[in-house]
Enzyme design. Structure first.
Site, PDB file in Angstrom:
ATOM      1  N   LYS A 116     -26.462 -43.391  -0.782  1.00 49.77           N
ATOM      2  CA  LYS A 116     -26.483 -42.421  -1.997  1.00 49.77           C
ATOM      3  C   LYS A 116     -27.802 -41.685  -2.405  1.00 49.77           C
ATOM      4  O   LYS A 116     -28.863 -42.439  -2.112  1.00 49.77           O
ATOM      5  CB  LYS A 116     -26.067 -43.061  -3.258  1.00 49.77           C
TER       6      LYS A 116
ATOM      7  N   HIS B 100     -17.227 -19.225 -17.120  1.00 55.44           N
ATOM      8  CA  HIS B 100     -16.266 -20.424 -16.653  1.00 55.44           C
ATOM      9  C   HIS B 100     -16.638 -21.210 -15.584  1.00 55.44           C
ATOM     10  O   HIS B 100     -15.471 -21.735 -14.912  1.00 55.44           O
ATOM     11  CB  HIS B 100     -15.043 -19.522 -16.700  1.00 55.44           C
TER      12      HIS B 100
ATOM     13  N   SER C  94     -28.212 -46.025  -4.632  1.00 59.97           N
ATOM     14  CA  SER C  94     -27.180 -46.738  -5.420  1.00 59.97           C
ATOM     15  C   SER C  94     -27.534 -48.415  -5.020  1.00 59.97           C
ATOM     16  O   SER C  94     -27.964 -48.518  -3.798  1.00 59.97           O
ATOM     17  CB  SER C  94     -25.786 -46.371  -4.977  1.00 59.97           C
TER      18      SER C  94
ATOM     19  N   GLU D   9     -29.767 -36.471 -14.976  1.00 60.79           N
ATOM     20  CA  GLU D   9     -28.571 -37.087 -15.805  1.00 60.79           C
ATOM     21  C   GLU D   9     -29.123 -37.853 -17.041  1.00 60.79           C
ATOM     22  O   GLU D   9     -28.547 -37.661 -18.186  1.00 60.79           O
ATOM     23  CB  GLU D   9     -27.843 -38.144 -14.838  1.00 60.79           C
TER      24      GLU D   9
END
Ligand code: ARG
Length: 456
Positions: free
Chosen positions: A282, A155, A276, A289
């Site tokens: 970043k 979970h 970024s 992804e």
């Protein structure tokens, strides 16, 4: 079609050629198309269905066409709708009548069905190699982390301590099943449709077994109508690819979580991350992804093909031409994902201290305490209840389980002894899970050795 058929008085409408052409993508089949044609031509010569000299000329010319295609020098003519017609037209240009004999006893329906089976065979082998590559990279990391403790999650909540190698080897298991699925699919599809003709077979004495043997098929298809209409093997293959994409997406999601500052478990090399355009600080896990995102198009190809097939009457229908682009895209997508994930996993720096710190909560060892009570003869449900009351008490007092005194523990767990106070060590906890499939370092080392040998 007017190029080929005496039946038609004129050319197709200007829009129809482009609408119906598959040459733009089915040229990818050319090595298999030529391989199949060479076997077919040799058989036609050997059986005397065409003059042996014509068969020999065809085999030679097919080799030349293949060489031109390999070099990228084949003169594609966009008016020829697919790769099959393009190659046949080149043979007729080269050989005249002998070229016109190649299509004897054959239809593009059994031809394309054969080409696709040959392609899937090769792609199954190539993808299996790539799966092994990713497995090897995961096993290398696992070997380095058979004692690196981190929380295991259910979970997405801290559950019990595990070692990082155990977590990584879970993915190695998934990829092994993926290899098994590709092998199953390859085995089932390895029969030769040639000789099925357009749908009903042929009046000519074709030697199907000879063609199948030359193409290294295990045998010939049993029913000509099924042979030209069947695309089950593409569906199976796409389903196997969808599962691979699902597995790599789950691995990618773990990587994204591990790299987030909240976890801070793993750092991937700059070479596998991007920045970024606006925020200078970043470092994003884009490769992971994109891996997650690319699962979508692979599932899309599977559903797309099932939708094309659903409701098609026997046998061949032109709808079947729509089987290719999604298949090719799914193959290329999964290949690219497997290729990039292997070096990315190799590049991972594992933050051993961060992982260990996250597993320090003594609550993760509550199960160990309940299982200790089972060893004292307490029924597990009762043990679970007693430990649960003890945990609740510690939560109300605002202390960790390891800070309670034996007297406090005994208020809820009458059989508790000094030994219980020593159970709150993650090292002890993982070492105690020493059964096959468990996370004990000794077990994980055994698993690493198993995989190293198997994947060598
Ligand atoms: N390009 C076609 C396909 O991929 C080849 C088979 C054509 N057969 C036909 N009867 N028109 O399906």
């Amino acid at each position: 079609m007017a190029l080929w058929s005496g039946r038609f008085a004129g050319d197709t409408h200007g829009l129809v050629g482009k609408f119906s052409a598959s040459l733009g993508y089915d040229r990818r089949l050319y090595p298999y198309d030529i391989q199949g044609s060479i076997a077919h031509a040799r058989m036609l010569g050997a059986t005397g269905i065409i003059p042996p000299a014509d068969a020999a000329a065809l085999v030679k010319a097919l080799g030349e066409v293949r060489a031109a295609l390999d070099r990228g020098e084949f003169p594609f003519d966009e008016r020829l709708e697919d790769i099959h017609m393009s190659i046949e037209a080149a043979l007729i240009r080269k050989l005249g009548e002998a070229g016109a004999r190649l299509h004897t006893g054959r239809s593009r329906n059994d031809q394309v069905a054969t080409d696709e089976r040959l392609l899937l065979r090769a792609e199954a082998d190539a993808l299996t190699g790539r799966l092994v590559g990713l497995q090897q990279s995961l096993v290398r990391q696992a070997a380095a982390h058979t004692r690196t403790i981190l929380p295991g999650f259910t979970h997405l909540q801290h559950a019990q301590p595990v070692v990082f190698g155990h977590h990584l080897l879970a993915y190695v298991e998934m990829l092994e099943r993926d290899k098994g699925r590709l092998a199953d699919c390859r085995h089932r599809l390895n029969v030769c449709p040639l000789g099925s003709g357009a749908l009903a077979g042929s009046t000519l004495p074709l030697d199907r077994e000879r063609v199948a043997a030359e193409l290294e098929f295990d045998g010939v298809t049993r029913n000509s109508m099924d042979a030209v209409a069947d695309r089950d093997h593409l569906v199976e293959f796409l389903a196997a690819l969808a599962l691979i994409a699902m597995h790599t997406s789950r691995l990618a999601e773990d990587c994204v979580l591990w790299m987030s500052p909240e976890f801070g478990f793993v750092e991937f090399d700059d070479a596998f991350c991007t920045g970024s355009s606006l925020m200078p600080q970043k470092k994003n896990p884009d490769v992971a992804e994109l891996t997650r995102g690319k699962a979508g198009r692979v599932y899309g190809s599977l559903i797309g093909l099932l939708t094309v097939l659903k409701g098609l009457p026997l046998t061949y229908n032109r709808d079947l031409q729509e089987d290719k682009e999604g298949l090719f895209d799914a193959i290329d997508t999964v290949a690219a994902v497997l290729d990039v994930l292997a070096p990315m996993m190799d590049s991972a720096t594992v933050r051993v201290e961060r992982m260990r710190a996250a597993a320090a909560d003594p609550g993760l060892m509550a199960t160990d305490l309940a299982e200790w009570l089972v060893g004292q003869g307490v029924a597990f449900r009762d043990a679970h209840h007693q430990v649960g009351r003890f945990v609740g008490d510690c939560v109300r007092r605002g202390i960790g389980l390891d800070l309670a005194t034996l007297a406090q523990m005994r208020e809820h767990i009458p059989l508790a002894t000094e030994e219980c106070l020593k159970l709150f060590s993650p090292e002890r906890s993982v070492a105690a899970r020493d059964l096959p499939g468990g996370t004990a370092p000794a077990q994980v080392e055994r698993q690493v050795a198993f995989w190293q040998k198997r994947l060598a």
